[in-house]
Scaffold this active site. Structure first.
Site, PDB file in Angstrom:
ATOM      1  N   ASP A   1      72.768 -72.800 -46.693  1.00  0.00           N
ATOM      2  CA  ASP A   1      71.746 -73.803 -46.371  1.00  0.00           C
ATOM      3  C   ASP A   1      70.485 -73.066 -45.906  1.00  0.00           C
ATOM      4  O   ASP A   1      70.474 -72.446 -44.838  1.00  0.00           O
ATOM      5  CB  ASP A   1      72.266 -74.757 -45.288  1.00  0.00           C
ATOM      6  CG  ASP A   1      71.360 -75.961 -45.157  1.00  0.00           C
ATOM      7  OD1 ASP A   1      70.138 -75.763 -44.936  1.00  0.00           O
ATOM      8  OD2 ASP A   1      71.843 -77.092 -45.301  1.00  0.00           O
ATOM      9  N   ILE A   2      69.445 -73.134 -46.730  1.00  0.00           N
ATOM     10  CA  ILE A   2      68.248 -72.314 -46.474  1.00  0.00           C
ATOM     11  C   ILE A   2      67.535 -72.743 -45.194  1.00  0.00           C
ATOM     12  O   ILE A   2      67.263 -71.933 -44.306  1.00  0.00           O
ATOM     13  CB  ILE A   2      67.281 -72.401 -47.683  1.00  0.00           C
ATOM     14  CG1 ILE A   2      67.987 -71.883 -48.942  1.00  0.00           C
ATOM     15  CG2 ILE A   2      65.986 -71.651 -47.408  1.00  0.00           C
ATOM     16  CD1 ILE A   2      67.299 -72.234 -50.239  1.00  0.00           C
ATOM     17  N   VAL A   3      67.258 -74.042 -45.107  1.00  0.00           N
ATOM     18  CA  VAL A   3      66.467 -74.501 -43.953  1.00  0.00           C
ATOM     19  C   VAL A   3      67.252 -74.324 -42.650  1.00  0.00           C
ATOM     20  O   VAL A   3      66.672 -73.967 -41.603  1.00  0.00           O
ATOM     21  CB  VAL A   3      65.941 -75.949 -44.178  1.00  0.00           C
ATOM     22  CG1 VAL A   3      67.013 -76.999 -43.991  1.00  0.00           C
ATOM     23  CG2 VAL A   3      64.740 -76.234 -43.299  1.00  0.00           C
TER      24      VAL A   3
ATOM     25  N   PHE B   1      63.204 -81.891 -45.519  1.00  0.00           N
ATOM     26  CA  PHE B   1      63.066 -83.150 -46.235  1.00  0.00           C
ATOM     27  C   PHE B   1      64.474 -83.715 -46.379  1.00  0.00           C
ATOM     28  O   PHE B   1      65.440 -82.945 -46.398  1.00  0.00           O
ATOM     29  CB  PHE B   1      62.462 -82.931 -47.630  1.00  0.00           C
ATOM     30  CG  PHE B   1      60.956 -83.060 -47.658  1.00  0.00           C
ATOM     31  CD1 PHE B   1      60.162 -82.094 -47.078  1.00  0.00           C
ATOM     32  CD2 PHE B   1      60.354 -84.147 -48.276  1.00  0.00           C
ATOM     33  CE1 PHE B   1      58.783 -82.205 -47.104  1.00  0.00           C
ATOM     34  CE2 PHE B   1      58.977 -84.279 -48.304  1.00  0.00           C
ATOM     35  CZ  PHE B   1      58.191 -83.313 -47.728  1.00  0.00           C
TER      36      PHE B   1
ATOM     37  N   ASN C   1      68.527 -80.209 -60.888  1.00  0.00           N
ATOM     38  CA  ASN C   1      68.204 -81.603 -60.564  1.00  0.00           C
ATOM     39  C   ASN C   1      66.792 -81.928 -61.057  1.00  0.00           C
ATOM     40  O   ASN C   1      66.132 -81.081 -61.661  1.00  0.00           O
ATOM     41  CB  ASN C   1      68.349 -81.843 -59.057  1.00  0.00           C
ATOM     42  CG  ASN C   1      67.419 -80.939 -58.266  1.00  0.00           C
ATOM     43  OD1 ASN C   1      66.206 -81.023 -58.356  1.00  0.00           O
ATOM     44  ND2 ASN C   1      68.014 -80.015 -57.509  1.00  0.00           N
TER      45      ASN C   1
ATOM     46  N   LYS D   1      70.963 -79.549 -38.693  1.00  0.00           N
ATOM     47  CA  LYS D   1      70.307 -78.337 -39.186  1.00  0.00           C
ATOM     48  C   LYS D   1      69.348 -77.741 -38.155  1.00  0.00           C
ATOM     49  O   LYS D   1      68.609 -76.814 -38.456  1.00  0.00           O
ATOM     50  CB  LYS D   1      69.558 -78.646 -40.486  1.00  0.00           C
ATOM     51  CG  LYS D   1      70.474 -79.136 -41.612  1.00  0.00           C
ATOM     52  CD  LYS D   1      69.762 -79.247 -42.945  1.00  0.00           C
ATOM     53  CE  LYS D   1      70.677 -79.842 -44.007  1.00  0.00           C
ATOM     54  NZ  LYS D   1      70.460 -79.276 -45.337  1.00  0.00           N
TER      55      LYS D   1
ATOM     56  N   LYS E   1      78.110 -66.889 -73.376  1.00  0.00           N
ATOM     57  CA  LYS E   1      78.069 -68.353 -73.528  1.00  0.00           C
ATOM     58  C   LYS E   1      79.499 -68.892 -73.638  1.00  0.00           C
ATOM     59  O   LYS E   1      80.302 -68.383 -74.428  1.00  0.00           O
ATOM     60  CB  LYS E   1      77.273 -68.696 -74.789  1.00  0.00           C
ATOM     61  CG  LYS E   1      77.066 -70.162 -74.958  1.00  0.00           C
ATOM     62  CD  LYS E   1      76.347 -70.477 -76.250  1.00  0.00           C
ATOM     63  CE  LYS E   1      76.405 -71.967 -76.478  1.00  0.00           C
ATOM     64  NZ  LYS E   1      76.277 -72.326 -77.875  1.00  0.00           N
TER      65      LYS E   1
ATOM     66  N   ASP F   1      73.457 -77.925 -53.648  1.00  0.00           N
ATOM     67  CA  ASP F   1      74.386 -77.690 -52.542  1.00  0.00           C
ATOM     68  C   ASP F   1      75.516 -76.743 -52.942  1.00  0.00           C
ATOM     69  O   ASP F   1      76.077 -76.045 -52.112  1.00  0.00           O
ATOM     70  CB  ASP F   1      74.977 -79.021 -52.066  1.00  0.00           C
ATOM     71  CG  ASP F   1      73.939 -79.842 -51.307  1.00  0.00           C
ATOM     72  OD1 ASP F   1      73.118 -79.229 -50.592  1.00  0.00           O
ATOM     73  OD2 ASP F   1      73.927 -81.077 -51.446  1.00  0.00           O
TER      74      ASP F   1
HETATM   75  O1  PMT Z   1      59.745 -82.138 -56.465  1.00  0.00           O
HETATM   76  P1  PMT Z   1      59.351 -83.590 -56.619  1.00  0.00           P
HETATM   77  O2  PMT Z   1      59.647 -84.105 -57.993  1.00  0.00           O
HETATM   78  O3  PMT Z   1      57.928 -83.861 -56.192  1.00  0.00           O
HETATM   79  O4  PMT Z   1      60.276 -84.448 -55.646  1.00  0.00           O
HETATM   80  C1  PMT Z   1      60.160 -84.314 -54.266  1.00  0.00           C
HETATM   81  C2  PMT Z   1      61.560 -84.340 -53.567  1.00  0.00           C
HETATM   82  C3  PMT Z   1      62.196 -85.687 -53.766  1.00  0.00           C
HETATM   83  C4  PMT Z   1      62.449 -83.245 -54.152  1.00  0.00           C
HETATM   84  C5  PMT Z   1      61.284 -84.027 -52.053  1.00  0.00           C
HETATM   85  O5  PMT Z   1      60.450 -85.035 -51.531  1.00  0.00           O
HETATM   86  C6  PMT Z   1      62.591 -83.983 -51.256  1.00  0.00           C
HETATM   87  O6  PMT Z   1      63.112 -84.967 -50.793  1.00  0.00           O
HETATM   88  N1  PMT Z   1      63.122 -82.754 -51.077  1.00  0.00           N
HETATM   89  C7  PMT Z   1      64.416 -82.492 -50.445  1.00  0.00           C
HETATM   90  C8  PMT Z   1      65.490 -82.727 -51.431  1.00  0.00           C
HETATM   91  C9  PMT Z   1      66.880 -82.386 -50.887  1.00  0.00           C
HETATM   92  O7  PMT Z   1      67.500 -81.512 -51.374  1.00  0.00           O
HETATM   93  O8  PMT Z   1      67.226 -83.045 -49.833  1.00  0.00           O
HETATM   94  P2  PMT Z   1      68.660 -82.851 -49.045  1.00  0.00           P
HETATM   95  O9  PMT Z   1      68.769 -84.091 -48.243  1.00  0.00           O
HETATM   96  O10 PMT Z   1      69.759 -82.558 -49.993  1.00  0.00           O
HETATM   97  O11 PMT Z   1      68.442 -81.591 -48.151  1.00  0.00           O
HETATM   98  C10 PMT Z   1      67.959 -81.670 -46.803  1.00  0.00           C
HETATM   99  C11 PMT Z   1      67.080 -80.486 -46.481  1.00  0.00           C
HETATM  100  O12 PMT Z   1      67.836 -79.283 -46.523  1.00  0.00           O
HETATM  101  C12 PMT Z   1      65.924 -80.286 -47.431  1.00  0.00           C
HETATM  102  O13 PMT Z   1      64.831 -79.866 -46.677  1.00  0.00           O
HETATM  103  C13 PMT Z   1      66.397 -79.175 -48.351  1.00  0.00           C
HETATM  104  O14 PMT Z   1      65.308 -78.392 -48.860  1.00  0.00           O
HETATM  105  C14 PMT Z   1      67.258 -78.368 -47.413  1.00  0.00           C
HETATM  106  N2  PMT Z   1      68.371 -77.640 -48.055  1.00  0.00           N
HETATM  107  C15 PMT Z   1      69.373 -78.295 -48.678  1.00  0.00           C
HETATM  108  C16 PMT Z   1      70.428 -77.574 -49.200  1.00  0.00           C
HETATM  109  C17 PMT Z   1      70.432 -76.175 -49.100  1.00  0.00           C
HETATM  110  N3  PMT Z   1      71.427 -75.454 -49.585  1.00  0.00           N
HETATM  111  N4  PMT Z   1      69.425 -75.560 -48.485  1.00  0.00           N
HETATM  112  C18 PMT Z   1      68.395 -76.260 -47.973  1.00  0.00           C
HETATM  113  O15 PMT Z   1      67.451 -75.680 -47.415  1.00  0.00           O
END
Ligand code: PMT
Length: 402
Positions: A307-309, A324, A210, A342, A289, A279
């Site tokens: 999901d890490i967080v 975030f 992404n 979460k 390849k 995800d």
């Molecule tokens: O890196 P930049 O260009 O500065 O941009 C910043 C940003 C937009 C990436 C940042 O501000 C941001 O929003 N980060 C979270 C992006 C995201 O993946 O959001 P989500 O809504 O999909 O995920 C929710 C939370 O779960 C996030 O804290 C994410 O890190 C976490 N997650 C998601 C999926 C996963 N498999 N494991 C996770 O830990």
């Protein structure tokens, strides 16, 4: 808790019998997490050897102002800029007099003139020398200029006299030094931050990813370091230099990021997940390849990533966990859903449908969502926003909000 984590202390040693205590002081400062550079006056080397101080500080000792070899390494101006604090222990009567009159006739006095860091002195001298009118005038004048004095203590002296003039004990000096830094909101806290994108390999040359640049996460890491934290930055592939004074672990995939996040998680006080983690990942990675075939449509089979967080938040002694949320609509309500689902303490939502904020921009505007309130932080640089967010996170963690 290491109260001097990330702190750079320049320890000046002047000529006096108390110089032997500087060895123990160095050990205590290092033990509390500080990086220590030693500067000795010529007289100090009569009381304790530079070799001892080098071994204890782990850095070469600086002795001379006009030493081309030393200047080619860390010169006197660089040293003056490097220091977060100049601590002089012991500070002799002669040194205080020279410093007060603005002299720069050796490396240590020159550094004191050149540094913008706070200067702290631990005076040590015979009681009559301390009581001397001129020494008292010098001490008062230095204090009026903002120099802080620790001690001296009162008691029996090496020369057999009793009275004021003893250098404070090393433990006392180390504790008072740490207390002077304690204004750092995250002093000694361990903060883990995930940043940037993940790359999920399809074959040896292709991946799913992404547009995350890592700017938000790296700004948070710098702000947390500035607040005194011991920061581990777990970063996906980005084109940003590692922030100074922070441990960076580079990873590729979500699975790598999870593994790095869980390493030492029991030591983590605050976990901030700003990474844009994929995800899903391909069910399998092709060994070679993939070749273009005749078919017009190609199907990819993906499997959910961990999901890490949420995994961090499910730990038995979970750290204060901040997520975030990257949303393109209904930003706050989706963020609230993720906060609950979460098991997070706080979530920071940004609207990634806008091109001026969110992914790969220098600015951002966010909504901080906790279980108690929703707070908007207006458009500003990611750097400024990161300091504000670290203030909010530090206060919430301290209060035990969730
Ligand atoms: O890196 P930049 O260009 O500065 O941009 C910043 C940003 C937009 C990436 C940042 O501000 C941001 O929003 N980060 C979270 C992006 C995201 O993946 O959001 P989500 O809504 O999909 O995920 C929710 C939370 O779960 C996030 O804290 C994410 O890190 C976490 N997650 C998601 C999926 C996963 N498999 N494991 C996770 O830990």
């Amino acid at each position: 808790m290491q109260r001097l984590t990330n702190r750079q202390i320049l320890l000046g040693i002047t000529g006096g019998i108390a110089a032997y205590k500087s060895a123990e002081l160095t050990r205590l400062l290092k033990g509390a997490g500080a990086d220590v550079q030693i500067v000795m006056t010529p007289a100090a080397t009569e009381f304790i050897t530079p070799l001892t101080m080098q071994a204890l500080s782990g850095n070469p000792v600086h002795l001379h102002l006009l030493d081309p070899e030393a200047e080619a390494g860390m010169g006197h101006i660089e040293l003056a800029k490097w220091a977060d604090m100049v601590l002089i222990a012991p500070a002799s009567a002669d040194f205080m007099a020279r410093m007060d009159s603005g002299q720069g006739n050796d490396l240590l006095t020159t550094l004191c003139l050149a540094t913008e860091a706070p200067i702290v002195l631990a005076p040590a001298m015979n009681q009559a020398m301390w009581r001397d009118q001129q020494t008292q005038k010098n001490a008062a004048s230095l204090q009026a200029k903002g120099v802080r004095l620790l001690g001296p203590g009162v008691g029996e002296q090496a020369c057999g006299d009793t009275g004021p003039g003893r250098m404070l004990e090393p433990l006392d000096i180390a504790e008072q030094t740490a207390a002077l830094f304690d204004r750092g909101l995250l002093s000694g806290k361990q903060v883990f931050i995930t940043a940037g994108p993940t790359r999920e390999a399809l074959d040896p040359v292709r991946y799913i990813s992404n547009h995350s640049s890592g700017k938000m996460g790296y700004a948070l890491a710098e702000a947390a370091v500035d607040a005194g934290a011991l920061v581990t930055l777990i970063s996906g592939p980005v084109n940003l230099p590692a922030p100074t004074r922070c441990k960076r672990i580079m990873v590729q995939s979500a699975e790598d990021m999870l593994e790095a996040s869980l390493q030492n998680i029991d030591q983590c006080d605050i976990f901030i997940a700003s990474a844009a983690v994929a995800d899903y990942r391909p069910v399998s990675v092709a060994e070679h390849k993939m070749k273009k075939g005749n078919e017009e449509i190609m199907e990819l089979h993906l499997v959910k990533n961990p999901d890490i967080v949420a995994t961090v938040a499910a730990q038995q002694n979970k750290p204060y966990t901040v997520g975030f949320a990257a949303e393109t609509r209904d930003v706050v309500s989706y963020a609230q859903g993720k906060l609950e689902r979460k098991n997070l303490d706080l979530i920071i939502a940004n609207d990634v449908s806008r091109s001026d904020i969110g992914f790969n921009s220098d600015d951002n505007a966010v909504t901080v969502v906790s279980h108690q309130e929703v707070k908007q932080l207006p458009l500003s640089s990611k750097r400024q926003l990161a300091s504000k967010l670290i203030e909010i996170i530090a206060a919430a963690e301290q209060k035990g909000d969730n």
